[in-house]
Design a protein around this motif. Sequence first.
Motif, short mmCIF file in Angstrom:
data_model
loop_
_atom_site.label_atom_id
_atom_site.label_comp_id
_atom_site.label_asym_id
_atom_site.label_seq_id
_atom_site.Cartn_x
_atom_site.Cartn_y
_atom_site.Cartn_z
N LEU A 33 0.92 -1.12 0.14
CA LEU A 33 0.08 -0.56 0.42
C LEU A 33 0.80 1.05 0.24
CD1 LEU A 33 -2.66 0.86 -0.05
CD2 LEU A 33 -2.87 1.03 2.47
N ARG A 34 0.89 1.73 -1.15
CA ARG A 34 1.99 3.07 -1.50
C ARG A 34 1.51 4.37 -2.21
NH1 ARG A 34 7.04 -1.25 -2.27
NH2 ARG A 34 6.98 -1.91 -0.27
N PRO A 35 2.13 4.85 -2.06
CA PRO A 35 1.59 5.73 -2.82
C PRO A 35 2.30 5.83 -4.98
CG PRO A 35 2.89 6.96 -1.07
CD PRO A 35 3.12 5.31 -1.10
N LEU A 36 1.69 6.80 -5.78
CA LEU A 36 1.84 6.08 -6.82
C LEU A 36 3.75 6.74 -7.37
CD1 LEU A 36 -1.51 7.73 -8.91
CD2 LEU A 36 -0.62 4.81 -8.00
N ALA A 37 3.62 7.50 -6.75
CA ALA A 37 5.24 7.90 -6.76
C ALA A 37 6.58 6.73 -6.72
CB ALA A 37 5.74 9.14 -5.95
N GLU A 38 7.76 6.64 -7.67
CA GLU A 38 8.40 6.13 -7.42
C GLU A 38 8.96 5.16 -6.42
OE1 GLU A 38 12.00 3.42 -10.36
OE2 GLU A 38 10.85 5.57 -10.97
N ASN A 39 9.72 4.32 -5.83
CA ASN A 39 10.41 4.64 -4.48
C ASN A 39 10.05 5.09 -3.16
OD1 ASN A 39 12.35 2.82 -5.97
ND2 ASN A 39 13.64 4.96 -6.30
N GLN A 40 8.12 5.49 -3.08
CA GLN A 40 7.92 6.23 -2.30
C GLN A 40 7.27 4.65 -1.31
OE1 GLN A 40 7.72 9.18 -0.95
NE2 GLN A 40 9.70 9.56 -2.96
N PHE A 41 7.64 4.83 0.21
CA PHE A 41 7.21 4.08 0.88
C PHE A 41 5.66 3.60 2.29
CE2 PHE A 41 11.30 2.26 -0.51
CZ PHE A 41 11.67 1.69 -1.65
N SER A 42 6.20 5.07 2.03
CA SER A 42 5.37 5.69 3.52
C SER A 42 3.36 5.61 3.30
CB SER A 42 5.63 7.00 3.95
OG SER A 42 4.64 6.89 4.83
N ALA A 43 2.41 4.52 3.48
CA ALA A 43 0.95 5.15 3.17
C ALA A 43 0.83 6.43 4.37
CB ALA A 43 0.35 3.90 3.75
N ILE A 44 1.52 7.10 5.37
CA ILE A 44 0.83 8.45 6.34
C ILE A 44 1.63 9.24 4.82
CG2 ILE A 44 1.48 9.90 7.48
CD1 ILE A 44 3.37 6.71 8.90
N VAL A 45 0.18 9.89 4.37
CA VAL A 45 0.27 10.84 3.40
C VAL A 45 -0.65 12.18 3.35
CG1 VAL A 45 1.35 9.58 1.25
CG2 VAL A 45 -1.32 10.05 1.95
N PRO A 46 -0.52 13.04 2.80
CA PRO A 46 -1.56 14.34 2.39
C PRO A 46 -2.75 13.76 2.15
CG PRO A 46 0.17 15.05 2.11
CD PRO A 46 0.67 13.49 1.11
N LEU A 47 -4.02 14.33 2.86
CA LEU A 47 -5.25 13.92 2.07
C LEU A 47 -5.44 14.42 0.71
CD1 LEU A 47 -7.85 13.53 2.62
CD2 LEU A 47 -8.40 16.28 3.48
N HIS A 192 -3.01 14.29 20.46
CA HIS A 192 -2.44 13.30 20.82
C HIS A 192 -1.82 12.87 19.66
CE1 HIS A 192 -4.98 11.80 23.44
NE2 HIS A 192 -6.05 11.70 22.71
N VAL A 193 -0.08 12.48 19.71
CA VAL A 193 0.75 12.19 18.82
C VAL A 193 0.88 10.10 18.65
CG1 VAL A 193 1.61 13.98 19.40
CG2 VAL A 193 2.35 12.48 20.59
N SER A 194 1.54 9.74 17.25
CA SER A 194 2.21 8.59 17.39
C SER A 194 3.54 8.97 17.27
CB SER A 194 1.91 7.74 16.63
OG SER A 194 0.31 7.91 16.95
N VAL A 195 4.68 8.40 17.39
CA VAL A 195 5.83 8.32 16.91
C VAL A 195 5.91 6.92 16.40
CG1 VAL A 195 8.35 8.82 17.34
CG2 VAL A 195 6.58 9.84 18.75
N ILE A 196 6.95 7.19 15.21
CA ILE A 196 6.81 5.29 14.75
C ILE A 196 8.05 5.42 13.87
CG2 ILE A 196 6.13 4.08 12.65
CD1 ILE A 196 3.81 5.75 12.42
N GLN A 197 9.50 4.21 13.59
CA GLN A 197 10.06 4.01 12.79
C GLN A 197 10.01 3.44 12.15
OE1 GLN A 197 12.74 0.95 15.50
NE2 GLN A 197 14.64 2.99 15.76
N ASN A 198 10.85 3.80 11.10
CA ASN A 198 11.06 2.55 9.54
C ASN A 198 9.74 2.19 9.80
OD1 ASN A 198 13.29 3.08 9.77
ND2 ASN A 198 14.37 1.52 11.21
N GLN A 199 8.11 3.23 9.58
CA GLN A 199 7.33 2.59 9.02
C GLN A 199 6.80 1.91 10.09
OE1 GLN A 199 5.77 4.79 7.45
NE2 GLN A 199 7.67 5.64 7.01
N ASN A 200 6.92 0.62 10.92
CA ASN A 200 6.72 -0.03 12.18
C ASN A 200 6.19 0.25 12.69
OD1 ASN A 200 6.68 -2.78 13.29
ND2 ASN A 200 8.89 -2.69 13.30
#
Length: 410
Positions: A33-47, A192-200
Amino acid sequence: MRKLLILLLFVLLCAPCSFSQEVPNGNIKSIQLRPLAENQFSAIVPLGTVLELSFDDLDADQKEYYYKVEHMTHDWKPSKILSNQYIDGFQSNIILDVNNAFNTYQNYTHYSIKVPNINTIITKSGNYVLSVLNDIDEVVLTRRFVLYENTAVVGVATSRSRNTKAYNTEQTVQFSVNYPTLRINNPDQEVHVSVIQNQNWNTAINGLKPQFFRKNQLIYRYINKSNFKGGNQFLNFDNKIIRNKSMNIVKVERKEVYHNYLAPFEKKDNPSYSYNPDINGQFVIRTIEGADNNTEADYAMMHFNLMSEKIHQKDVYVVGAFNNFELTPENKMSFDVQSNTYNANFLLKQGFYNYTYATKDNNGTVSYGDVLGDFSITENEYTVIVYFRQIGGLYDRVIGVGNSYFTGER
């Protein structure tokens, strides 16, 4: 008639919610589950950003699968708002982009869906779960994604731990939240906040409260509560050429599919930091033996070998983004007493993969450093997600996201 109505009501009340009923299915592979841009791995993206969910079904029988989008709270519980309050269109729809594998030893069907799309337009920021269901409404896979607004600016800084006891093994994440256009009356309850390491998400730190307040600014400068184990650089292999030896693949056999044997990794009593460029646990599907990575990349049985004395009262697993960093029976390693090695083998689609070894003890405590070690100079990616819900508000907005790449202070 009355008895029949009572029976139907009982069945409906007792029926489990679909979002929590993920059916284990070993035939579902290569979930991305990824953005369409190449070499983008994060599913945390702008609305408004388009994400693509793709996966393979090794049954190769072109099943009818449906997707479903569900809004969640900051702590990943079902949101109380209705689907028509966060979706313009349909919450669920059939997946139509379906293609069979071509010229591969392992048969499979490749599925993909883009979200949002013309039928499903997401209108609210927040946490979301994207589920895939079969034709009898069983959930076969789920993935998290986050859509955020750019209402707040999140500044993130990372460094080696300031705690002298953890100076060589841990990294500290400190950050600030600047919100010039928002009115936040009670940050302890509304933010509230969440802090994530390496998308895990399995190692995410939650529940941090701001330590300092300035006008339209919250500051988080924890020394211990926002610390992460540094880990070590991820191991990797590349089998874009499935028939021959390649990077870290020392043996190839042709059976029902190709079997690729990785170079054994030796666990040391005192592991040392070993720098090698990585992509922070992610993977890229690719083949140079076909034109379409989605349907012409083949599957290989990958053999992992860890040379180690038995780690007593702990199980060992192979993990990475390829299995969502989950510790599952498929990626659990078995110990061979005669050779003093841990072994595991499972199917993976051709490509470039990062992976590491994790352990789990009898209490369920997971460690990513028992095999490769923990080092405060390891390169890691950190993401801070900021949620906001006013007192009396209906849902948790994501008002900003900040990122920091720790490049390894030496």
